[in-house]
Design a protein around this motif. Sequence first.
Motif, PDB file in Angstrom:
ATOM      1  N   ILE A 142      58.635 -59.605 -84.508  1.00 33.29           N
ATOM      2  CA  ILE A 142      60.083 -59.776 -84.664  1.00 33.29           C
ATOM      3  C   ILE A 142      60.341 -61.162 -85.245  1.00 33.29           C
ATOM      4  N   ILE A 143      61.099 -61.199 -86.358  1.00 36.26           N
ATOM      5  CA  ILE A 143      61.415 -62.512 -86.955  1.00 36.26           C
ATOM      6  C   ILE A 143      62.880 -62.899 -86.763  1.00 36.26           C
ATOM      7  N   GLY A 144      63.692 -61.934 -86.383  1.00 34.87           N
ATOM      8  CA  GLY A 144      65.097 -62.258 -86.199  1.00 34.87           C
ATOM      9  C   GLY A 144      65.817 -61.211 -85.372  1.00 34.87           C
ATOM     10  N   VAL A 145      66.729 -61.675 -84.515  1.00 31.34           N
ATOM     11  CA  VAL A 145      67.568 -60.790 -83.708  1.00 31.34           C
ATOM     12  C   VAL A 145      68.982 -61.353 -83.781  1.00 31.34           C
ATOM     13  N   SER A 158      53.368 -64.828 -77.663  1.00 33.41           N
ATOM     14  CA  SER A 158      54.174 -66.016 -77.933  1.00 33.41           C
ATOM     15  C   SER A 158      55.582 -65.574 -78.322  1.00 33.41           C
ATOM     16  N   ILE A 159      56.503 -66.523 -78.332  1.00 30.63           N
ATOM     17  CA  ILE A 159      57.893 -66.221 -78.664  1.00 30.63           C
ATOM     18  C   ILE A 159      58.069 -66.313 -80.179  1.00 30.63           C
ATOM     19  N   SER A 160      58.564 -65.219 -80.776  1.00 33.68           N
ATOM     20  CA  SER A 160      58.754 -65.199 -82.225  1.00 33.68           C
ATOM     21  C   SER A 160      60.206 -65.371 -82.624  1.00 33.68           C
ATOM     22  N   SER A 161      61.152 -65.104 -81.680  1.00 34.31           N
ATOM     23  CA  SER A 161      62.558 -65.230 -82.032  1.00 34.31           C
ATOM     24  C   SER A 161      63.385 -65.470 -80.774  1.00 34.31           C
ATOM     25  N   ILE A 162      64.458 -66.234 -80.914  1.00 29.69           N
ATOM     26  CA  ILE A 162      65.391 -66.460 -79.799  1.00 29.69           C
ATOM     27  C   ILE A 162      66.812 -66.192 -80.288  1.00 29.69           C
ATOM     28  N   MET A 163      67.664 -65.695 -79.385  1.00 29.96           N
ATOM     29  CA  MET A 163      69.024 -65.316 -79.772  1.00 29.96           C
ATOM     30  C   MET A 163      69.998 -65.604 -78.636  1.00 29.96           C
ATOM     31  N   PRO A 164      71.122 -66.246 -78.928  1.00 26.45           N
ATOM     32  CA  PRO A 164      72.124 -66.489 -77.869  1.00 26.45           C
ATOM     33  C   PRO A 164      72.967 -65.241 -77.619  1.00 26.45           C
ATOM     34  N   VAL A 188      70.268 -67.121 -73.278  1.00 21.23           N
ATOM     35  CA  VAL A 188      69.425 -67.000 -74.475  1.00 21.23           C
ATOM     36  C   VAL A 188      68.376 -65.919 -74.238  1.00 21.23           C
ATOM     37  N   LEU A 189      68.248 -65.007 -75.201  1.00 22.12           N
ATOM     38  CA  LEU A 189      67.199 -63.983 -75.147  1.00 22.12           C
ATOM     39  C   LEU A 189      65.991 -64.480 -75.920  1.00 22.12           C
ATOM     40  N   PHE A 190      64.815 -64.324 -75.325  1.00 24.55           N
ATOM     41  CA  PHE A 190      63.550 -64.731 -75.942  1.00 24.55           C
ATOM     42  C   PHE A 190      62.757 -63.465 -76.261  1.00 24.55           C
ATOM     43  N   PHE A 191      62.404 -63.287 -77.541  1.00 25.95           N
ATOM     44  CA  PHE A 191      61.667 -62.103 -77.966  1.00 25.95           C
ATOM     45  C   PHE A 191      60.239 -62.511 -78.311  1.00 25.95           C
ATOM     46  N   SER A 192      59.271 -61.797 -77.720  1.00 24.47           N
ATOM     47  CA  SER A 192      57.871 -62.170 -77.899  1.00 24.47           C
ATOM     48  C   SER A 192      57.253 -61.406 -79.067  1.00 24.47           C
ATOM     49  N   THR A 193      56.074 -61.853 -79.515  1.00 25.33           N
ATOM     50  CA  THR A 193      55.348 -61.209 -80.611  1.00 25.33           C
ATOM     51  C   THR A 193      54.918 -59.796 -80.246  1.00 25.33           C
ATOM     52  N   GLN A 194      54.856 -59.476 -78.970  1.00 24.24           N
ATOM     53  CA  GLN A 194      54.473 -58.137 -78.527  1.00 24.24           C
ATOM     54  C   GLN A 194      55.677 -57.264 -78.183  1.00 24.24           C
ATOM     55  N   GLY A 195      56.879 -57.725 -78.559  1.00 27.31           N
ATOM     56  CA  GLY A 195      58.055 -56.894 -78.413  1.00 27.31           C
ATOM     57  C   GLY A 195      58.738 -56.950 -77.057  1.00 27.31           C
TER      58      GLY A 195
END
Length: 851
Positions: free
Chosen positions: A676-679, A621-627, A581-588
């Motif tokens: 980021i709201i979606g990946v 903080s984490i804004s989006s997660i993607m498998p 799982v990739l975790f994307f933060s509010t700071q990119g």
Amino acid sequence: MDKSHLENKNNIKPIDMYDEMSSSYLSYAMSVIVSRALPDIRDGLKPVHRRIIYAMHKGGFDWSKQFRKSARIVGDVIGKYHPHGDQAVYDALVRMVQDFSMSLPLIDGQGNFGSVDGDPPAAMRYTETRLAKISQNLIDDIDKDTVEFKSNYDETEKEPEVLPAQYPNLLVNGAGGIAVGMATSIPPHNLSEVINATLALIENKDIKINELMKHIPGPDFPTGGTIIGKDIIKTGYKTGRGSFKIRGNVSIEQLKNGKERLVINSIPYQINKSVLNEKIVELIRNKKIEGISDIRDESNREGIRVAIDLKRNIEPETVKRQLFKYTSLESSFSFNTLAIVDRKPKNCNLKDFLESFLKFREDVVVKKTKFDLKKAEDRAHILIGLSVSVENIDKVIKVIRSSKNPEQAKNSLLKTSWKIKSSQKLIKLVDNKKSKNSYSLSSKQVEAILELRLQKLTALGINEIEVELKKLSNLIVSFKKIINSRKELLKVISNELNEIKEKYSVERRTKIIDAVLNYDIEETIQKQSVLITVTLQGYIKRGALDIVKKQKRGGKGKSGIKTRDEDSVVQTLSVNTHTSVLFFSTQGMVYKLKAWKIPEGSASSRGKSLYNILPLKNHQSISSIMPLPEDKSEFKDLNIIFATAKGKIRKNSLEDFLNINTAGKIAMKLDNDDKIIGVKICKENQDIMLSSLNGKCIRFESKKLRLFKGRSSKGIKGINLGEKDKIVSLSIVEKIDKKSDKNGKAEGKYILSITENGFGKRTNDKEFRTTNRGGKGIIGIVNSSRNGNIASSFPVFDGDEILISTNKGRVIRVAVKEIRTAGRNTQGVRIIKLSGDEKVVSAIKIDDNLI
């Protein structure tokens, strides 16, 4: 103080304390090493075991006799040979009975002698024992001057220093013991293999350890199991030190109901089965091992059988690896082959064991043969005297009758020269010297003549003497040949070994395989569907997806996470435990983590802070997660699409995110007020859809979006948003199928929209036309004070299920077919009942192909 005064007073001498302590401790240490804790390499026994066997032999408790109370034997041992506690002696005796402790038990037992579950034996007053048949091969010929005897502790009895063992007992039964400053750990082996190796050494004294291992591939434990790694065993045999892994054997059974069962058929040596079962139960209770529905110990006299029933769709190999990793079903056995050699402790390799035994056995057989030779010669000597007396019977009778008493008769017979004729050929049988016509009797011969019974004077008696003498003659020849020829000596030893092998050999019980033990811990994780939940305050947890039961549309849902007042769920993700799982933060920034590494939480727990799991910086903080796809070979054909709240979009090759380390990497540059709201992962032949808070949607082709190089750009405009509007969903949509059903609609393909107030609808995919990137979009769902802003929008099919989460931690699982189909310009129907200020924050489609 004056030393001379001390020396003179009461004959007291001053002694330096250091010298006295050193001397006393050394004496104690050597006593423990030589006389208690370490086995002798010749017979493979410690003093207590040797004394038990010898006491039983002296007491007549052989394998062919009746059983006797163990207390009787223990009493004999401690009273005559072993001045220690009765319980210590009984414990040693019990071990010699247990077939799960010794490869070849040396004592037969009747009664309760404990079990592999750790049950204690019955008291010695209840159990009965006798020597096992194989023990006869340890003690045979002990009365033929084959071994040295020494005085017992009070010098009232004699005991053997070693037993005249006929096979390498130390290798066959192994040994373990802790002395002072040293210890021994010798594993048991298969009798047939050990004998075959000994015979190979007899054939070739220069044989190498590698060649011996063709006969002895490794230890053979009475409890079976499987040894892992042949090279480790080879190291142990060469150096006398090492450690190898041994596993219990686990088989897989298919049940009629479609489920599977693991069956433990054997356990590692010296492992308590009951403790093992309790550990498995504890791991199940603590959810360290998942997927087990029941465990039963079905062991009986036939052998070990522990049945472990698995839940449906559980991978049995994964559960096996978990059992090996977390329990003593896989354990270590350490080689430390220390034994007493020439009265000193020595670390021995495999060849040392066999050479020492062979050297000892040669000495024993020579001594035994000399004893038998002397006995045969003595008997032949007597028989010759009897033959001479029978040939001269008249003269013998005359000498005896003319004597006043037996002493005079004896002297007269000794002084007389006897003529021999028929006895010459008998004398020649046992004495190759040139025979004379006369013969003088010895003192022993005369005593035998005087004790001669009259029945021997018959023709039958004379014939018996001749037959016996011929047999003795043959024996004497063979004995001398053994003593004078090492070849004949080794032949005798080989015959003994082959006879023992034929009588007592058993099939190998322990398998030996080559396997890699440093397997990835992921192999012990059961592959199953899980739900990952992330909150606004940065708490995360994973839980089994099947705990969320399907409900009808309009249900209240189920409590899924307990949040604080100021916290709320912001995203949920349905994956399997092996998914990256990739975790994307509010700071990119982007971080990568395996799903199974995310802490597991109960249905209502809040979870763990992401700050404790990922190296997040302050105010991040984490804004989006993607498998990520599990097959890395797919990466080159896939792209990754980023969407921000302000409507920015960017496309990269997924290979740019293949190697993300634990410290994280830059994923995308962002404006201060953007996130980021979606990946999503996307292919060139798919469409991209952005959905906004106010219900607008835009759909455009992925192939028309240029591919960015690197991860540090901000991207380009994806949609032209109105004031106070922002992107809430990024979706990847399959291209519109030109084929249509009778009504002109695409079959079963919809865009599902969910609002914050729990309303939603599904709209046919064909109503969302493709346009160019950067436009204002079209209405996807009408939002109002009744249904609220848009929470999520994504493509679904008729057979799909969705999972809706609220900011209060409640979740509801709904079938798509339960949700009404409506056009774009509608508000939808109620899907979940909310209370107070509760809002829907996330909706996801459950993937059917997770495991």
